[in-house]
Design a protein around this motif. Structure first.
Motif, mmCIF file in Angstrom:
data_model
loop_
_atom_site.group_PDB
_atom_site.id
_atom_site.type_symbol
_atom_site.label_atom_id
_atom_site.label_comp_id
_atom_site.label_asym_id
_atom_site.label_seq_id
_atom_site.Cartn_x
_atom_site.Cartn_y
_atom_site.Cartn_z
ATOM 1 N N GLU A 86 0.824 -1.207 0.000
ATOM 2 C CA GLU A 86 0.000 0.000 0.000
ATOM 3 C C GLU A 86 0.856 1.255 0.000
ATOM 4 O O GLU A 86 0.320 2.362 0.032
ATOM 5 N N CYS A 87 2.173 1.087 -0.031
ATOM 6 C CA CYS A 87 3.055 2.245 -0.077
ATOM 7 C C CYS A 87 3.794 2.256 -1.406
ATOM 8 O O CYS A 87 3.797 1.282 -2.141
ATOM 9 N N GLU A 88 4.407 3.394 -1.695
ATOM 10 C CA GLU A 88 5.167 3.540 -2.922
ATOM 11 C C GLU A 88 6.418 2.670 -2.880
ATOM 12 O O GLU A 88 7.054 2.535 -1.839
ATOM 13 N N LEU A 89 6.758 2.100 -4.025
ATOM 14 C CA LEU A 89 8.007 1.362 -4.143
ATOM 15 C C LEU A 89 8.911 2.086 -5.133
ATOM 16 O O LEU A 89 8.416 2.700 -6.062
ATOM 17 N N PRO A 90 10.207 1.981 -4.992
ATOM 18 C CA PRO A 90 10.893 1.251 -3.920
ATOM 19 C C PRO A 90 10.750 1.950 -2.573
ATOM 20 O O PRO A 90 10.493 3.143 -2.514
#
Ligand SMILES: [Zn+2]
Length: 117
Positions: free
Chosen positions: A89-93
């Motif tokens: 649910e978070c930005e990668l990397p």
């Protein structure tokens, strides 16, 4: 959805980026070694599909290195443990500070492999 798994791998396995794979280059001279790499992986693999000795000699410049140190265009590498999150649910990397926090927690170096299958 979200969450994570810890894979306790019975031996050393290759963690690949799936569809994100973009080839592999020599870490010393930068040559494209993808064709050679496939054969080298076949040679290094044990019958059970895991890996033991990773030392290799580059076909391009004869540099002595190992399969984990190659310049994977999209990160890949060898591991005994893998922290796996699916549909994050978070930005990668993840930002370096987050990786560092995990490394401090686990007491080991980590490599982030962003895989798509
Ligand atoms: Zn080279």
């Amino acid at each position: 959805m979200g969450g994570y798994d810890v894979w306790d791998i019975p031996s050393t396995a290759f963690i690949d980026p799936g569809e994100n794979w973009c080839g592999v280059r020599c870490p010393v001279c930068g040559s494209d070694i993808e064709d050679w790499w496939g054969d080298a992986m076949d040679t290094a693999a044990l019958p059970d599909g895991y890996f033991d000795a990773l030392a290799v000699t580059m076909p391009c410049c004869s540099a002595q290195t190992d399969l984990n140190a190659l310049d994977y265009v999209e990160a890949a590498g060898f591991a005994r443990y893998s922290l796996v999150t699916t549909d994050p649910e978070c930005e990668l990397p993840l930002p370096p500070a987050s990786i560092q926090a995990l490394e401090d927690l686990l007491g080991t170096d980590l490599r982030q492999v962003i895989a798509r299958y």
